[in-house]
Scaffold this motif. Structure first.
Motif, PDB file in Angstrom:
ATOM      1  N   ASN A 134       0.807  -1.227   0.000  1.00 29.38           N
ATOM      2  CA  ASN A 134       0.000   0.000   0.000  1.00 29.38           C
ATOM      3  C   ASN A 134       0.837   1.274   0.000  1.00 29.38           C
ATOM      4  O   ASN A 134       0.303   2.372   0.140  1.00 29.38           O
ATOM      5  CB  ASN A 134      -0.967   0.014   1.184  1.00 29.38           C
ATOM      6  N   ASN A 135       2.168   1.120  -0.152  1.00 32.34           N
ATOM      7  CA  ASN A 135       3.085   2.273  -0.176  1.00 32.34           C
ATOM      8  C   ASN A 135       2.985   3.122   1.091  1.00 32.34           C
ATOM      9  O   ASN A 135       3.192   4.338   1.044  1.00 32.34           O
ATOM     10  CB  ASN A 135       2.838   3.139  -1.411  1.00 32.34           C
ATOM     11  N   ARG A 136       2.716   2.482   2.196  1.00 33.30           N
ATOM     12  CA  ARG A 136       2.657   3.166   3.489  1.00 33.30           C
ATOM     13  C   ARG A 136       3.797   2.680   4.379  1.00 33.30           C
ATOM     14  O   ARG A 136       4.216   1.523   4.297  1.00 33.30           O
ATOM     15  CB  ARG A 136       1.316   2.913   4.188  1.00 33.30           C
ATOM     16  N   TYR A 137       4.264   3.578   5.250  1.00 33.18           N
ATOM     17  CA  TYR A 137       5.324   3.222   6.184  1.00 33.18           C
ATOM     18  C   TYR A 137       4.755   2.504   7.403  1.00 33.18           C
ATOM     19  O   TYR A 137       3.648   2.803   7.863  1.00 33.18           O
ATOM     20  CB  TYR A 137       6.082   4.472   6.619  1.00 33.18           C
ATOM     21  N   VAL A 138       5.541   1.581   7.916  1.00 34.49           N
ATOM     22  CA  VAL A 138       5.133   0.788   9.075  1.00 34.49           C
ATOM     23  C   VAL A 138       5.322   1.603  10.348  1.00 34.49           C
ATOM     24  O   VAL A 138       6.410   2.122  10.613  1.00 34.49           O
ATOM     25  CB  VAL A 138       5.947  -0.516   9.161  1.00 34.49           C
ATOM     26  N   ALA A 139       4.267   1.721  11.126  1.00 30.61           N
ATOM     27  CA  ALA A 139       4.285   2.466  12.384  1.00 30.61           C
ATOM     28  C   ALA A 139       3.998   1.530  13.546  1.00 30.61           C
ATOM     29  O   ALA A 139       3.349   0.497  13.386  1.00 30.61           O
ATOM     30  CB  ALA A 139       3.250   3.591  12.361  1.00 30.61           C
ATOM     31  N   VAL A 140       4.474   1.914  14.730  1.00 28.02           N
ATOM     32  CA  VAL A 140       4.178   1.193  15.968  1.00 28.02           C
ATOM     33  C   VAL A 140       3.026   1.901  16.659  1.00 28.02           C
ATOM     34  O   VAL A 140       3.125   3.083  17.011  1.00 28.02           O
ATOM     35  CB  VAL A 140       5.407   1.154  16.895  1.00 28.02           C
ATOM     36  N   GLU A 141       1.921   1.196  16.853  1.00 25.55           N
ATOM     37  CA  GLU A 141       0.728   1.800  17.456  1.00 25.55           C
ATOM     38  C   GLU A 141       0.829   1.738  18.983  1.00 25.55           C
ATOM     39  O   GLU A 141       0.173   0.947  19.642  1.00 25.55           O
ATOM     40  CB  GLU A 141      -0.526   1.093  16.951  1.00 25.55           C
ATOM     41  N   LYS A 142       1.626   2.651  19.528  1.00 27.44           N
ATOM     42  CA  LYS A 142       1.884   2.647  20.965  1.00 27.44           C
ATOM     43  C   LYS A 142       0.630   2.951  21.780  1.00 27.44           C
ATOM     44  O   LYS A 142       0.500   2.500  22.926  1.00 27.44           O
ATOM     45  CB  LYS A 142       2.974   3.663  21.290  1.00 27.44           C
ATOM     46  N   ASN A 143      -0.306   3.703  21.241  1.00 33.49           N
ATOM     47  CA  ASN A 143      -1.489   4.104  21.996  1.00 33.49           C
ATOM     48  C   ASN A 143      -2.647   3.122  21.888  1.00 33.49           C
ATOM     49  O   ASN A 143      -3.694   3.345  22.496  1.00 33.49           O
ATOM     50  CB  ASN A 143      -1.948   5.494  21.541  1.00 33.49           C
ATOM     51  N   TYR A 144      -2.479   2.057  21.128  1.00 32.41           N
ATOM     52  CA  TYR A 144      -3.473   1.004  21.158  1.00 32.41           C
ATOM     53  C   TYR A 144      -3.405   0.316  22.525  1.00 32.41           C
ATOM     54  O   TYR A 144      -2.403   0.427  23.244  1.00 32.41           O
ATOM     55  CB  TYR A 144      -3.225  -0.024  20.054  1.00 32.41           C
ATOM     56  N   THR A 145      -4.457  -0.403  22.872  1.00 31.50           N
ATOM     57  CA  THR A 145      -4.498  -1.062  24.177  1.00 31.50           C
ATOM     58  C   THR A 145      -4.713  -2.562  24.001  1.00 31.50           C
ATOM     59  O   THR A 145      -4.962  -3.053  22.897  1.00 31.50           O
ATOM     60  CB  THR A 145      -5.626  -0.480  25.053  1.00 31.50           C
ATOM     61  N   GLY A 146      -4.622  -3.286  25.120  1.00 30.79           N
ATOM     62  CA  GLY A 146      -4.848  -4.726  25.090  1.00 30.79           C
ATOM     63  C   GLY A 146      -3.752  -5.453  24.343  1.00 30.79           C
ATOM     64  O   GLY A 146      -2.604  -5.004  24.283  1.00 30.79           O
ATOM     65  N   ASN A 147      -4.092  -6.580  23.728  1.00 30.66           N
ATOM     66  CA  ASN A 147      -3.079  -7.387  23.058  1.00 30.66           C
ATOM     67  C   ASN A 147      -2.713  -6.838  21.687  1.00 30.66           C
ATOM     68  O   ASN A 147      -1.944  -7.455  20.951  1.00 30.66           O
ATOM     69  CB  ASN A 147      -3.511  -8.848  22.943  1.00 30.66           C
ATOM     70  N   ALA A 148      -3.247  -5.672  21.328  1.00 33.49           N
ATOM     71  CA  ALA A 148      -2.868  -5.003  20.082  1.00 33.49           C
ATOM     72  C   ALA A 148      -1.955  -3.809  20.338  1.00 33.49           C
ATOM     73  O   ALA A 148      -1.524  -3.166  19.381  1.00 33.49           O
ATOM     74  CB  ALA A 148      -4.115  -4.551  19.327  1.00 33.49           C
ATOM     75  N   GLN A 149      -1.652  -3.519  21.593  1.00 30.36           N
ATOM     76  CA  GLN A 149      -0.765  -2.395  21.867  1.00 30.36           C
ATOM     77  C   GLN A 149       0.593  -2.642  21.223  1.00 30.36           C
ATOM     78  O   GLN A 149       1.138  -3.735  21.289  1.00 30.36           O
ATOM     79  CB  GLN A 149      -0.574  -2.196  23.369  1.00 30.36           C
ATOM     80  N   ASN A 150       1.107  -1.602  20.561  1.00 25.43           N
ATOM     81  CA  ASN A 150       2.410  -1.648  19.876  1.00 25.43           C
ATOM     82  C   ASN A 150       2.400  -2.527  18.633  1.00 25.43           C
ATOM     83  O   ASN A 150       3.466  -2.955  18.165  1.00 25.43           O
ATOM     84  CB  ASN A 150       3.523  -2.090  20.825  1.00 25.43           C
ATOM     85  N   VAL A 151       1.213  -2.811  18.090  1.00 23.05           N
ATOM     86  CA  VAL A 151       1.135  -3.568  16.848  1.00 23.05           C
ATOM     87  C   VAL A 151       1.798  -2.772  15.727  1.00 23.05           C
ATOM     88  O   VAL A 151       1.814  -1.538  15.735  1.00 23.05           O
ATOM     89  CB  VAL A 151      -0.332  -3.882  16.490  1.00 23.05           C
ATOM     90  N   LEU A 152       2.370  -3.471  14.748  1.00 19.11           N
ATOM     91  CA  LEU A 152       2.966  -2.825  13.583  1.00 19.11           C
ATOM     92  C   LEU A 152       1.909  -2.722  12.482  1.00 19.11           C
ATOM     93  O   LEU A 152       1.284  -3.724  12.117  1.00 19.11           O
ATOM     94  CB  LEU A 152       4.171  -3.621  13.072  1.00 19.11           C
ATOM     95  N   ARG A 153       1.739  -1.487  11.960  1.00 20.49           N
ATOM     96  CA  ARG A 153       0.759  -1.248  10.894  1.00 20.49           C
ATOM     97  C   ARG A 153       1.390  -0.395   9.807  1.00 20.49           C
ATOM     98  O   ARG A 153       2.014   0.631  10.091  1.00 20.49           O
ATOM     99  CB  ARG A 153      -0.474  -0.520  11.424  1.00 20.49           C
ATOM    100  N   ALA A 154       1.181  -0.776   8.566  1.00 16.40           N
ATOM    101  CA  ALA A 154       1.629   0.028   7.424  1.00 16.40           C
ATOM    102  C   ALA A 154       0.524   1.034   7.122  1.00 16.40           C
ATOM    103  O   ALA A 154      -0.434   0.725   6.416  1.00 16.40           O
ATOM    104  CB  ALA A 154       1.897  -0.862   6.220  1.00 16.40           C
ATOM    105  N   ARG A 155       0.659   2.243   7.704  1.00 17.54           N
ATOM    106  CA  ARG A 155      -0.430   3.211   7.576  1.00 17.54           C
ATOM    107  C   ARG A 155       0.036   4.657   7.453  1.00 17.54           C
ATOM    108  O   ARG A 155      -0.762   5.564   7.307  1.00 17.54           O
ATOM    109  CB  ARG A 155      -1.402   3.077   8.740  1.00 17.54           C
ATOM    110  N   SER A 156       1.339   4.914   7.489  1.00 20.32           N
ATOM    111  CA  SER A 156       1.842   6.291   7.493  1.00 20.32           C
ATOM    112  C   SER A 156       2.317   6.720   6.105  1.00 20.32           C
ATOM    113  O   SER A 156       2.938   5.944   5.382  1.00 20.32           O
ATOM    114  CB  SER A 156       3.001   6.429   8.489  1.00 20.32           C
ATOM    115  N   THR A 157       2.069   7.983   5.770  1.00 22.08           N
ATOM    116  CA  THR A 157       2.516   8.525   4.489  1.00 22.08           C
ATOM    117  C   THR A 157       3.865   9.222   4.598  1.00 22.08           C
ATOM    118  O   THR A 157       4.451   9.604   3.590  1.00 22.08           O
ATOM    119  CB  THR A 157       1.484   9.514   3.930  1.00 22.08           C
ATOM    120  N   SER A 158       4.355   9.410   5.817  1.00 23.15           N
ATOM    121  CA  SER A 158       5.674  10.000   6.038  1.00 23.15           C
ATOM    122  C   SER A 158       6.316   9.313   7.230  1.00 23.15           C
ATOM    123  O   SER A 158       5.683   8.508   7.912  1.00 23.15           O
ATOM    124  CB  SER A 158       5.563  11.512   6.278  1.00 23.15           C
ATOM    125  N   VAL A 159       7.587   9.648   7.486  1.00 27.20           N
ATOM    126  CA  VAL A 159       8.353   8.962   8.529  1.00 27.20           C
ATOM    127  C   VAL A 159       8.662   9.891   9.682  1.00 27.20           C
ATOM    128  O   VAL A 159       9.180  10.995   9.493  1.00 27.20           O
ATOM    129  CB  VAL A 159       9.680   8.403   7.953  1.00 27.20           C
TER     130      VAL A 159
END
Length: 219
Positions: A134-159
Motif C-alpha cells: 500500500n506504499n505506506r510506512y510501518v508504524a508502531v501503534e503505541k497508543n493502542y491497548t490490550g493485546n494489540a498495543q504496539n502492533v505494527l501497521r503500514a499506515r503512514s505517508t511519512s516517517v
C-alpha cells in the motif's frame, strides 16, 4: 541473499483489540531494555551487502503468481518469521482499526503484500519500512491497548519517530532483530494469538529471544 533472522518479543495473554483514544500522546517513560551480547546494529552498507549477495536465496514464490524474478532495488526484502516459518504480509484489506496490520501468515512470497522497502536514515542510524502493498510506512501503534498495543501497521505517508527501527544482527546465529525507536522495544511475532490477528507483529519485548527471530529474503 542469506536469510537473516529477527528476534522480537515474549508472549502476552489475549485481550480485546482496541483503537487509541483521540489525541492520546505516547508516554515519555521507557522500559528497561538490554541488547544481548553478540547483537550489533546493522547499517545501510551491511544490509545492502546481504541484499546483493550473488549466492543469495530468493523468497519462495507461489506458483503462477506472476511475480517478477528480479527486485528493482536491493533493499527490497521479504521478512519471514522463524517461529512459524511464514512470511510477513500487510493486511491492507482489513477494516479499521486493523487496516495495514503486519502478520506472519503467508507460506510463500506472493507479491507486494509480502514485500518491504528498507529505507536507511544516516542521521538517526535507523530504518523505515515501507510496505509495497500500500506504499505506506510501518508504524508502531503505541497508543493502542490490550493485546494489540504496539502492533505494527503500514499506515503512514511519512516517517517520524513512530516509523523508525534499529536493525540488529547476530553473526554467530545469522539472524536479525528489529527494535522500535518509539518505545525501545523489540518486535515479536504473536504465535499464540487467535482469529484474524493471529501471528501479528508487535514491538513489545525488552529482550531478544526465540519469538523475535526473522529471516530476510531478496525479492
Amino acid at each position: 541473499m542469506t536469510p537473516v533472522l529477527l528476534s522480537l518479543a515474549a508472549l502476552l495473554a489475549a485481550s480485546a483489540w482496541t483503537a487509541p483514544a483521540a489525541g492520546a500522546a505516547p508516554s515519555a517513560a521507557g522500559p528497561s531494555v538490554t541488547v544481548p551480547s553478540g547483537w550489533e546494529k546493522v547499517d545501510a552498507d551491511e544490509l545492502s551487502a546481504v541484499a546483493r549477495d550473488a549466492d543469495a536465496r530468493k523468497a519462495p514464490r507461489a506458483a503462477g503468481d506472476g511475480v517478477s524474478a528480479q527486485a528493482e532495488e536491493p533493499e527490497l526484502l521479504a521478512v519471514q518469521s522463524l517461529v512459524n516459518d511464514r512470511f510477513v504480509a500487510t493486511e491492507k484489506s482489513y477494516p479499521a482499526p486493523n487496516t495495514g496490520v503486519l502478520r506472519a501468515r503467508s507460506d510463500a512470497y506472493n507479491g507486494s503484500w509480502e514485500g518491504f522497502a528498507f529505507e536507511w536514515d544516516e542521521a538517526t542510524a535507523t530504518y523505515a519500512l515501507k510496505s509495497l502493498a500500500n506504499n505506506r510506512y510501518v508504524a508502531v501503534e503505541k497508543n493502542y491497548t490490550g493485546n494489540a498495543q504496539n502492533v505494527l501497521r503500514a499506515r503512514s505517508t511519512s516517517v517520524g519517530g513512530w516509523e523508525r527501527f534499529a536493525l540488529y544482527y547476530n553473526e554467530t546465529e545469522d539472524r536479525y532483530a528489529f527494535q522500535s525507536t518509539l518505545n525501545g522495544l523489540f518486535v515479536t511475532m504473536e504465535n499464540s494469538h487467535t482469529g484474524s490477528l493471529q501471528y501479528l507483529l508487535r514491538a513489545r519485548s525488552t529482550d531478544i529471544g526465540g519469538w523475535e527471530q526473522f529471516a530476510l529474503w531478496g525479492i
